[in-house]
Design a protein around this motif. Structure first.
Motif, PDB file in Angstrom:
ATOM      1  N   UNK A  97      37.724  25.300  44.752  1.00 53.45           N
ATOM      2  CA  UNK A  97      37.013  25.792  43.575  1.00 53.45           C
ATOM      3  C   UNK A  97      36.394  27.163  43.846  1.00 53.45           C
ATOM      4  N   UNK A  98      35.902  27.348  45.063  1.00 57.79           N
ATOM      5  CA  UNK A  98      35.330  28.654  45.418  1.00 57.79           C
ATOM      6  C   UNK A  98      36.410  29.725  45.385  1.00 57.79           C
ATOM      7  N   UNK A  99      37.578  29.421  45.933  1.00 56.77           N
ATOM      8  CA  UNK A  99      38.685  30.380  45.919  1.00 56.77           C
ATOM      9  C   UNK A  99      39.045  30.748  44.488  1.00 56.77           C
ATOM     10  N   UNK A 100      39.151  29.755  43.623  1.00 57.43           N
ATOM     11  CA  UNK A 100      39.530  30.002  42.229  1.00 57.43           C
ATOM     12  C   UNK A 100      38.469  30.843  41.516  1.00 57.43           C
ATOM     13  N   UNK A 101      37.212  30.613  41.860  1.00 58.78           N
ATOM     14  CA  UNK A 101      36.136  31.387  41.229  1.00 58.78           C
ATOM     15  C   UNK A 101      36.169  32.858  41.651  1.00 58.78           C
ATOM     16  N   UNK A 102      36.781  33.144  42.800  1.00 57.22           N
ATOM     17  CA  UNK A 102      36.855  34.518  43.297  1.00 57.22           C
ATOM     18  C   UNK A 102      37.974  35.327  42.649  1.00 57.22           C
ATOM     19  N   UNK A 103      38.882  34.671  41.959  1.00 58.47           N
ATOM     20  CA  UNK A 103      40.086  35.341  41.440  1.00 58.47           C
ATOM     21  C   UNK A 103      39.786  36.597  40.621  1.00 58.47           C
ATOM     22  N   UNK A 104      38.850  36.590  39.664  1.00 58.53           N
ATOM     23  CA  UNK A 104      38.637  37.811  38.867  1.00 58.53           C
ATOM     24  C   UNK A 104      38.359  39.047  39.706  1.00 58.53           C
ATOM     25  N   UNK A 105      37.569  38.922  40.761  1.00 61.97           N
ATOM     26  CA  UNK A 105      37.210  40.071  41.581  1.00 61.97           C
ATOM     27  C   UNK A 105      38.267  40.491  42.579  1.00 61.97           C
ATOM     28  N   UNK A 106      39.373  39.764  42.652  1.00 59.85           N
ATOM     29  CA  UNK A 106      40.440  40.079  43.597  1.00 59.85           C
ATOM     30  C   UNK A 106      41.659  40.686  42.937  1.00 59.85           C
ATOM     31  N   UNK A 107      41.665  40.751  41.623  1.00 52.65           N
ATOM     32  CA  UNK A 107      42.816  41.278  40.888  1.00 52.65           C
ATOM     33  C   UNK A 107      42.441  42.571  40.174  1.00 52.65           C
ATOM     34  N   UNK A 108      43.443  43.370  39.852  1.00 52.58           N
ATOM     35  CA  UNK A 108      43.238  44.596  39.092  1.00 52.58           C
ATOM     36  C   UNK A 108      43.718  44.363  37.663  1.00 52.58           C
ATOM     37  N   UNK A 109      42.808  44.481  36.716  1.00 49.65           N
ATOM     38  CA  UNK A 109      43.178  44.290  35.314  1.00 49.65           C
ATOM     39  C   UNK A 109      44.148  45.382  34.875  1.00 49.65           C
ATOM     40  N   UNK A 110      44.825  45.149  33.782  1.00 45.87           N
ATOM     41  CA  UNK A 110      45.749  46.128  33.223  1.00 45.87           C
ATOM     42  C   UNK A 110      44.987  47.425  32.941  1.00 45.87           C
ATOM     43  N   UNK A 111      45.399  48.551  33.536  1.00 44.51           N
ATOM     44  CA  UNK A 111      44.662  49.806  33.348  1.00 44.51           C
ATOM     45  C   UNK A 111      44.660  50.303  31.908  1.00 44.51           C
ATOM     46  N   UNK A 112      45.553  49.771  31.085  1.00 43.52           N
ATOM     47  CA  UNK A 112      45.618  50.235  29.696  1.00 43.52           C
ATOM     48  C   UNK A 112      44.657  49.482  28.790  1.00 43.52           C
ATOM     49  N   UNK A 113      43.914  48.540  29.372  1.00 46.96           N
ATOM     50  CA  UNK A 113      42.943  47.776  28.594  1.00 46.96           C
ATOM     51  C   UNK A 113      41.691  47.598  29.445  1.00 46.96           C
TER      52      UNK A 113
END
Length: 621
Positions: free
Chosen positions: A512-528
């Motif tokens: 669950x901790x790993x899954x909670x970290x996902x947003x801060x480990x990915x780069x959102x689409x630069x066009x949005x």
């Protein structure tokens, strides 16, 4: 003859006395009634002029020196400042305290980014002039610094961008866009043109096997952070054309793409040309003089060893960008940093997932929670036959013999390891994912596995714990398992048995901790732009701003750490609040530097960088 009488003298004396009285009456009347009409009743005093810490452009243009006197200084400020008015200190590369001259800033985007409204009454703003008191002339003035105005934006609570503004240098296109136009030269092994498409995300991935979401997945190259980060910066909500209020200054130089063009078959002069050109350009800018570049940052989507060449021998590896004196003042964001240097900071490798909105992330996280994971652990990678210290061969042997391990063997040629779908499918079906060192300390696979909700197992603290300190918790046991390399190499410890001993309830919490970290480990689409979640870009920019803000406050208080030991850089992140002294650490054996005299770019690290470059063909697995 009659005797003369004295009586006639008395009228004369009375006349003289009357004249004297009127003379002094006239004198006092003239003094009190005439002279004092235009003068205050109090004795004359010396009055100090109060100057705002928000200098106008005309004031900057004429190099005026500003002295600010706080009418109600605290005991701390009285003790810390001189009792005499002093002009700001002269600017030095590491201690720039002089007001920079005003130069016209780039006007290409002036119309699209409005000037911010300065706070009219801030809790720390300069107060209006007060009636001077005799003691005011003896009070200590506050020193003014070129970055005072930027710090004061923090106090404007009505401004959502207060303390978060970023100024972006308008670099000549040779430092960025021209490289993309000539994209076929960016890599010796790969045609990078397709990977620089879609704002650096690469071509979209098909979801034929249902492994991905229907949108937001791309065949992203692991070294594409330069352009992804640069395009994300264009969408940053707190950009400004006014560098005086900027919390940090971004340099959109594609350092990773630059060096990747010249690593093979070019001499050191060619490899260093763009870096030297960039530094020369920056040092001529007025923004540089504010802090000597210590508020500047740039991104290079490669490992730090590609920029740490110590010698000018053509046989040595990479460029010397990070060893240039000016670059030592800047902060460079790389996918792998040096444990022994203080001017680079690790940010995540890009994964294949680049969501356009919060809902895409939340749906993915929920899906990862519900997956059935039939494998206890898994490993995707190739052995390193040319590296006798690598434990990959032993890991592969253990996985082959285990009934609860899933193995994807990777090497040159066609392999499922080169298929994002196959890799992500394996990670999604595993509880633990083994992440030994790649050709260098780090590997992209660690982020792909965490994106899949798989608990990473690290064998060296340099693979994550001393690297991604902005993006991962300091308490590594909450989201990962650590098995020292020597346990596998020398003691033949069973990875399977070690993982089986972790209670299921603990495994659930860790996942669950790993899954909670996902947003801060990915780069959102630069066009949005994500609405509420912070992606890896947001976390990195926030960390840089915090770093620069702390540095500025330390400069103002003359509180910089003069005893900082750069060779122990990796240890400082583990200090408690308020601590400054580092000592012995249990991980010291992992970070003992080579004794061959070549240090960072010599010996093992240079070999590592060369091997990493050669291994780009196999996607760093």
């Amino acid at each position: 003859m009659e005797k003369v009488s004295g009586k006639p003298q008395q009228p004369r004396l009375r006349l003289l006395a009357t004249l004297c009285v009127w003379f002094w009456v006239i004198i006092f009347y003239f003094h009190f009634a005439v002279l004092r009409r235009g003068s205050p009743m109090s004795p004359p005093e010396q009055t100090l002029s109060f100057s705002s810490s928000f200098p106008s452009n005309s004031q900057q243009h004429h190099h005026q020196q500003h002295f600010v006197v706080d009418s109600t200084p605290s005991d701390e400020s009285r003790a810390s400042h001189s009792s005499k008015l002093k002009p700001p200190l002269e600017s030095k590369p590491s201690d720039a305290r002089r007001e920079p001259p005003h130069h016209p800033l780039p006007s290409s985007s002036n119309s699209s980014i409005p000037k911010r409204q300065l706070p009219s009454h801030s809790s720390k703003s300069i107060p209006p002039p007060l009636e001077p008191k005799p003691s005011d002339a003896h009070r200590s003035p506050q020193k003014t610094f070129p970055f005072n105005r930027a710090l004061q934006t923090l106090e404007n609570k009505s401004d959502p961008c207060g303390g978060r503004y970023i100024f972006v240098h308008d670099l000549p296109p040779r430092f960025n866009d021209d490289m993309l136009k000539d994209c076929r030269k960016l890599s010796l092994w790969t045609n990078m043109c397709k990977f620089t498409s879609n704002a650096g995300l690469g071509p979209p991935l098909e979801n034929a096997e249902g492994v991905f979401s229907n949108t937001g997945w791309y065949a992203t190259n692991q070294f594409a952070v330069d352009v992804i980060f640069g395009n994300r910066m264009k969408q940053y909500e707190c950009l400004t054309n006014d560098s005086s209020i900027a919390a940090a200054i971004f340099v959109p130089f594609y350092a990773g793409f630059d060096i990747s063009r010249y690593l093979w078959g070019y001499n050191t002069s060619v490899r260093d040309a763009a870096s030297l050109d960039l530094v020369d350009w920056l040092m001529k800018r007025p923004e540089w003089s504010v802090m000597g570049g210590r508020d500047h940052f740039l991104v290079a989507g490669r490992i730090t060893w590609d920029f740490r060449r110590l010698t000018d021998s053509d046989s040595d590896w990479g460029s010397k960008l990070l060893f240039l004196p000016a670059a030592k003042n800047m902060s460079m964001l790389v996918v792998e940093s040096s444990p022994w240097n203080a001017n680079d900071f690790a940010i995540p490798y890009p994964t294949y997932f680049h969501p356009a909105k919060d809902a895409d992330v939340l749906v993915w996280q929920e899906r990862m929670r519900k997956l059935e994971r039939k494998h206890l652990f898994s490993f995707a990678g190739a052995p390193r036959h040319d590296n006798p210290k690598s434990i990959r061969g032993q890991i592969i042997d253990q996985c082959r013999k285990s009934k609860v391990c899933k193995l994807l063997e990777c090497d040159f040629g066609e392999s499922k390891c080169h298929s994002p779908s196959s890799i992500m499918q394996m990670f999604q079906s595993s509880l633990f994912c083994l992440q030994p060192q790649g050709d260098s300390y780090t590997r992209r696979s660690a982020f792909d596995s965490m994106l899949a909700g798989c608990i990473p197992v690290f064998f060296h603290p340099g693979s994550a714990y001393v690297q991604y300190t902005w993006h991962l918790p300091r308490n590594y046991s909450t989201y990962s398992v650590f098995i020292p390399e020597d346990d596998v190499r020398k003691r033949n410890v069973s990875i399977e048995e070690k993982l089986k001993r972790i209670p299921p309830a603990v495994v659930k919490v860790m996942r669950e901790k790993v899954i909670s970290l996902i947003p801060g480990l990915i780069y959102a689409d630069p066009r949005s732009r994500l609405e509420t979640l912070k992606d890896a870009f947001d976390v990195s920019v926030e960390a840089i701003i915090d770093k620069v803000t702390k540095l500025r406050r330390d400069i103002m208080k003359d509180n910089e750490d003069k005893d900082f030991i750069e060779e122990n850089s990796w240890k400082y992140v583990f200090l408690e609040e308020g601590q400054r002294t580092v000592g012995a650490h249990e991980w010291d054996p992992f970070f003992s530097k080579p004794k061959d005299g070549n240090s960072d770019s010599g010996g093992s690290s240079a070999t590592t960088a060369k091997t990493s470059w050669r291994s780009e063909q196999r996607n760093q697995y």
